[in-house]
Design an enzyme around this catalytic site. Structure first.
Site, PDB file in Angstrom:
ATOM      1  N   HIS A  81       0.873  -1.291  -0.137  1.00 25.56           N
ATOM      2  CA  HIS A  81       0.090  -0.036  -0.025  1.00 25.56           C
ATOM      3  C   HIS A  81       0.989   1.297  -0.021  1.00 25.56           C
ATOM      4  CE1 HIS A  81      -3.076  -2.947   1.168  1.00 25.56           C
ATOM      5  NE2 HIS A  81      -3.790  -2.162   0.613  1.00 25.56           N
ATOM      6  N   LYS A 124       6.947   2.412  -3.025  1.00 24.52           N
ATOM      7  CA  LYS A 124       7.434   1.188  -3.434  1.00 24.52           C
ATOM      8  C   LYS A 124       6.885   0.410  -4.651  1.00 24.52           C
ATOM      9  CE  LYS A 124       7.767  -1.113   1.137  1.00 24.52           C
ATOM     10  NZ  LYS A 124       7.060  -2.323   1.919  1.00 24.52           N
ATOM     11  N   ASP A 162       9.156  -6.360   2.308  1.00 23.93           N
ATOM     12  CA  ASP A 162       9.199  -5.599   3.551  1.00 23.93           C
ATOM     13  C   ASP A 162      10.413  -5.080   3.784  1.00 23.93           C
ATOM     14  OD1 ASP A 162       7.464  -5.052   5.969  1.00 23.93           O
ATOM     15  OD2 ASP A 162       9.285  -5.840   6.945  1.00 23.93           O
TER      16      ASP A 162
HETATM   17  P1  ITT Z   1       3.700  -1.900   2.674  1.00 23.66           P
HETATM   18  O1  ITT Z   1       3.662  -2.862   4.111  1.00 23.66           O
HETATM   19  O2  ITT Z   1       2.388  -1.653   2.341  1.00 23.66           O
HETATM   20  O3  ITT Z   1       4.489  -2.371   1.721  1.00 23.66           O
HETATM   21  P2  ITT Z   1       5.246   0.006   4.090  1.00 23.66           P
HETATM   22  O4  ITT Z   1       5.499   1.463   3.818  1.00 23.66           O
HETATM   23  O5  ITT Z   1       4.163  -0.195   5.607  1.00 23.66           O
HETATM   24  O6  ITT Z   1       4.185  -0.425   3.062  1.00 23.66           O
HETATM   25  P3  ITT Z   1       7.296  -1.538   5.278  1.00 23.66           P
HETATM   26  O7  ITT Z   1       6.237  -2.084   6.461  1.00 23.66           O
HETATM   27  O8  ITT Z   1       8.213  -2.513   4.447  1.00 23.66           O
HETATM   28  O9  ITT Z   1       6.460  -0.953   3.931  1.00 23.66           O
HETATM   29  O10 ITT Z   1       8.130  -0.366   5.789  1.00 23.66           O
HETATM   30  C1  ITT Z   1       9.398  -0.127   5.124  1.00 23.66           C
HETATM   31  C2  ITT Z   1       9.653   1.550   5.412  1.00 23.66           C
HETATM   32  O11 ITT Z   1      11.005   1.609   5.140  1.00 23.66           O
HETATM   33  C3  ITT Z   1       8.922   2.188   4.133  1.00 23.66           C
HETATM   34  O12 ITT Z   1       7.755   2.927   4.702  1.00 23.66           O
HETATM   35  C4  ITT Z   1      10.090   3.224   3.839  1.00 23.66           C
HETATM   36  O13 ITT Z   1       9.882   4.504   4.427  1.00 23.66           O
HETATM   37  C5  ITT Z   1      11.679   2.724   4.444  1.00 23.66           C
HETATM   38  N1  ITT Z   1      12.116   2.021   3.159  1.00 23.66           N
HETATM   39  C6  ITT Z   1      11.977   1.167   2.686  1.00 23.66           C
HETATM   40  N2  ITT Z   1      12.593   1.130   1.468  1.00 23.66           N
HETATM   41  C7  ITT Z   1      13.252   2.269   1.114  1.00 23.66           C
HETATM   42  C8  ITT Z   1      13.866   2.865   0.246  1.00 23.66           C
HETATM   43  O14 ITT Z   1      14.160   2.469  -0.841  1.00 23.66           O
HETATM   44  N3  ITT Z   1      14.134   4.338   0.425  1.00 23.66           N
HETATM   45  C9  ITT Z   1      13.422   4.951   1.374  1.00 23.66           C
HETATM   46  N4  ITT Z   1      12.971   4.351   2.444  1.00 23.66           N
HETATM   47  C10 ITT Z   1      12.622   3.137   2.424  1.00 23.66           C
END
Ligand code: ITT
Length: 202
Positions: free
Chosen positions: A8, A12, A68
């Site tokens: 969501h 990403k 994740d």
């Molecule tokens: P979904 O679970 O719906 O996929 P989410 O944002 O909750 O979305 P996560 O639980 O995996 O996803 O949280 C990972 C967080 O880490 C995400 O919200 C980003 O802020 C950070 N993150 C992950 N990859 C990143 C990237 O390439 N650049 C910057 N921040 C990143």
């Protein structure tokens, strides 16, 4: 074939679509299908990726793909880690989350260079229950104040090793480029994707 991207997070989703596009995979997001967002109850990236992909595969009857990921800071014992999204609060305020990282480093009396890495765990779950999991990581340092307006999340405070700019200052194409010669990609997500593409898409 058709695949659900169980995220969501618009940042990403955009990046994952860019990575899948060349493979001719038709990707629909969990949001577009109106799927519910499961609670991320696991303590590991891999566990949460599997939980999200399973939930989407079961609800849609399609193969599902989940990511994740998060930022792990050495001087904070790996925090925010699996709580990276939660540090931004309900309103997903990543300026505030970046500030919190800086404050916690100060509170611990940590000194630069602030070593950190991004991790990305990918899980693919087929409707018959078959599972594949991959992980990618990129190491670097944190820089304050944040630099750059591109990307999402913690991108403006993360500078990968051997480069002189943050992910926030990079075009997405640079962050995700998949080198044609088979050498390693730059971002954690692109690196995890390279492993996945090798195992599942070729
Ligand atoms: P979904 O679970 O719906 O996929 P989410 O944002 O909750 O979305 P996560 O639980 O995996 O996803 O949280 C990972 C967080 O880490 C995400 O919200 C980003 O802020 C950070 N993150 C992950 N990859 C990143 C990237 O390439 N650049 C910057 N921040 C990143």
């Amino acid at each position: 074939g058709r695949l659900v991207i169980a995220t969501h997070n618009p940042g990403k989703l955009w990046e994952l679509r860019q990575l899948l596009e060349p493979h001719g995979v038709e990707a629909v997001s969990a949001g577009e299908l109106g799927l519910e967002e499961p609670e991320e109850t696991e303590q590991t990236f891999a566990g949460n990726a599997l939980l999200k992909a399973r939930s989407a595969a079961m609800a849609s009857g399609l193969p599902a793909f989940a990511d994740d990921s998060g930022l792990c800071v050495d001087a904070l014992d790996g925090a925010p880690g699996v709580y990276s999204a939660r540090w931004a609060g309900e309103d997903r305020d990543f300026k505030a989350a970046c500030l919190r990282v800086e404050r916690e480093l100060e509170a611990r009396g940590a000194a630069p260079p602030y070593r950190a890495h991004f991790t990305c765990a990918l899980a693919v779950v087929w409707p018959d229950g078959h599972v594949e999991q991959f992980e990618g990581r990129v190491d670097g340092v944190l820089v304050f104040p944040p630099k750059g307006e591109k990307g999402f999340g913690y991108d403006p405070i993360f500078r990968p090793d051997r480069l002189d700019k943050t992910f926030g200052e990079m075009m997405s194409a640079e962050k995700h480029a998949l080198p044609g010669d088979g050498s390693q990609a730059l971002s954690h997500r692109a690196r995890a994707f390279q492993a996945l593409a090798k195992a599942c898409l070729d």
